[in-house]
Enzyme design. Structure first.
Site, PDB file in Angstrom:
ATOM      1  N   ARG A 164       0.795  -1.203   0.084  1.00  0.00           N
ATOM      2  CA  ARG A 164       0.011   0.049   0.018  1.00  0.00           C
ATOM      3  C   ARG A 164       0.890   1.348   0.251  1.00  0.00           C
ATOM      4  O   ARG A 164       0.548   2.254  -0.734  1.00  0.00           O
ATOM      5  CB  ARG A 164      -0.923   0.099   1.256  1.00  0.00           C
ATOM      6  N   ASP A 179     -14.898   9.623   9.850  1.00  0.00           N
ATOM      7  CA  ASP A 179     -14.132   8.660   9.471  1.00  0.00           C
ATOM      8  C   ASP A 179     -12.738   9.313   9.639  1.00  0.00           C
ATOM      9  O   ASP A 179     -12.599  10.362   9.554  1.00  0.00           O
ATOM     10  CB  ASP A 179     -14.501   7.994   8.081  1.00  0.00           C
TER      11      ASP A 179
END
Length: 286
Positions: free
Chosen positions: A48, A156
Site C-alpha cells: 500500500r 471517519d
C-alpha cells in the site's frame, strides 16, 4: 515471532520495507489511530505504501521513513499514511439485524419517550453506505410519524473515503441489499447504463453531514448527545485498553436511553460501561 519477521522480511527483497522501518511505522499508526499492525501485515503495508512512494517521488522506504521521522514530514504525511493503511469494507444494510432493531424497537421506543428531533452518528462511516442506510430507515420512520426530524453525523479517519461518501455514488450491484421500495425512493440510476452507477437521492444526502474524526481523540466534539451511535467493525482493530477508551467516550456522547450498535464480531465484555444489552451487539444507555 522472530522467525515470522525474518521470513516476512526475506520476502520483501532488498528494496522492500524492512522490519526496522515497519516497527517505526506501526508504532506511529498505533499511536495515531489505535490500529494494531502485527509483523504479519508487513507485506500488506509495503504494497500500500509503494503508492505513496510513487506519489511523493521518494525513491525507497528508507528515504520515506527518514522523511517522516527525521525531517518533520510526518505532520504533512500522516493523513495520507493513514488513508493508505485503513481498510474500508462496507455495504448497504450490512448486518441487517441492527437496522431491523432500529426500525422496530429503537426508534419507536425513543418516539414513545417524547423525542422528536433525532441525532444519529455513524462513527466509522467509510464510503457512506452505513449512514445512508441509517437515513433510509430514519426517513421511512418519520414519514409515518408526523412532527419529527433527524440529522446524521458521519465521521471517519480517512479523507479518501469521506470524499467518496459525500458524492454518494456507488456501483449498481452495491445496492442489491436495498429493498425495491427504498431504491425507488432513495436511489437514482445513472442515465448512462454503461457506467453501472447509482447515486443516493439529494434529499437523503442533505440529512447527512460528513466530517473527519480520529477516535483516538481525548473527546469527541459532536455537539448535543446522540440518540443512536453506530460504531461497527472498527473496534476489532484496537487492543482491549483502546476499545475501552473509545467505548467510554462514545457512551459519553449518547443520550440516556439511547442506543449503541457495535459489529457482530465485536464485544464489550469486560469493559465497564453505563449500558445494558438489549439485542445482539445492541446496547442501551442506562
Amino acid at each position: 515471532m522472530a522467525a515470522a519477521a525474518a521470513q516476512t522480511q526475506a520476502q520483501t527483497g532488498p528494496d522492500g520495507l524492512n522490519s526496522r522501518n515497519f516497527d517505526a511505522l506501526s508504532r506511529f499508526i498505533y499511536d495515531y489511530s489505535g490500529i494494531k499492525m502485527p509483523i504479519t501485515k508487513l507485506t500488506m503495508l509495503e504494497g500500500r505504501l509503494r503508492r505513496r512512494l510513487r506519489a511523493t517521488g521518494i525513491p525507497d522506504f528508507n528515504s520515506y521513513c527518514d522523511y517522516l521521522f527525521k525531517h518533520g514530514g510526518i505532520e504533512k504525511e500522516a493523513i495520507f499514511l493513514i488513508d493508505a493503511v485503513t481498510t474500508n469494507k462496507t455495504d448497504f444494510f450490512r448486518e441487517p439485524k441492527h437496522f431491523e432493531f432500529m426500525e422496530r424497537t429503537g426508534l419507536p421506543e425513543m418516539a414513545a419517550a417524547g423525542h422528536k428531533r433525532f441525532r444519529l452518528w455513524s462513527a466509522a462511516c467509510s464510503i457512506g453506505a452505513e449512514p445512508y442506510t441509517m437515513a433510509m430507515v430514519m426517513q421511512d420512520f418519520i414519514e409515518k410519524t408526523s412532527g419529527m426530524d433527524y440529522r446524521i453525523l458521519a465521521t471517519d479517519l480517512s479523507t479518501d473515503v469521506l470524499q467518496a461518501a459525500r458524492r454518494g455514488v456507488y456501483p449498481r450491484d452495491m445496492i442489491q441489499p436495498v429493498s425495491p421500495e427504498m431504491r425507488r425512493k432513495y436511489v437514482m440510476v445513472s442515465k448512462d447504463a454503461a457506467r453501472g452507477e447509482v447515486r443516493v437521492h439529494p434529499r437523503l444526502r442533505a440529512t447527512v453531514g460528513f466530517a473527519r474524526m480520529n477516535l483516538m481523540d481525548n473527546a469527541y466534539k459532536v455537539g448535543e448527545p446522540m440518540h443512536m451511535i453506530f460504531c461497527r467493525n472498527v473496534l476489532i482493530y484496537f487492543d482491549k485498553p483502546t476499545q475501552a477508551k473509545v467505548l467510554t467516550r462514545l457512551c459519553d456522547c449518547l443520550l440516556p436511553g439511547g442506543f449503541l450498535y457495535v459489529g457482530h464480531s465485536e464485544t464489550v465484555t469486560g469493559i465497564s460501561l453505563p449500558v445494558r444489552q438489549v439485542a445482539n451487539t445492541v446496547f442501551k444507555k442506562i
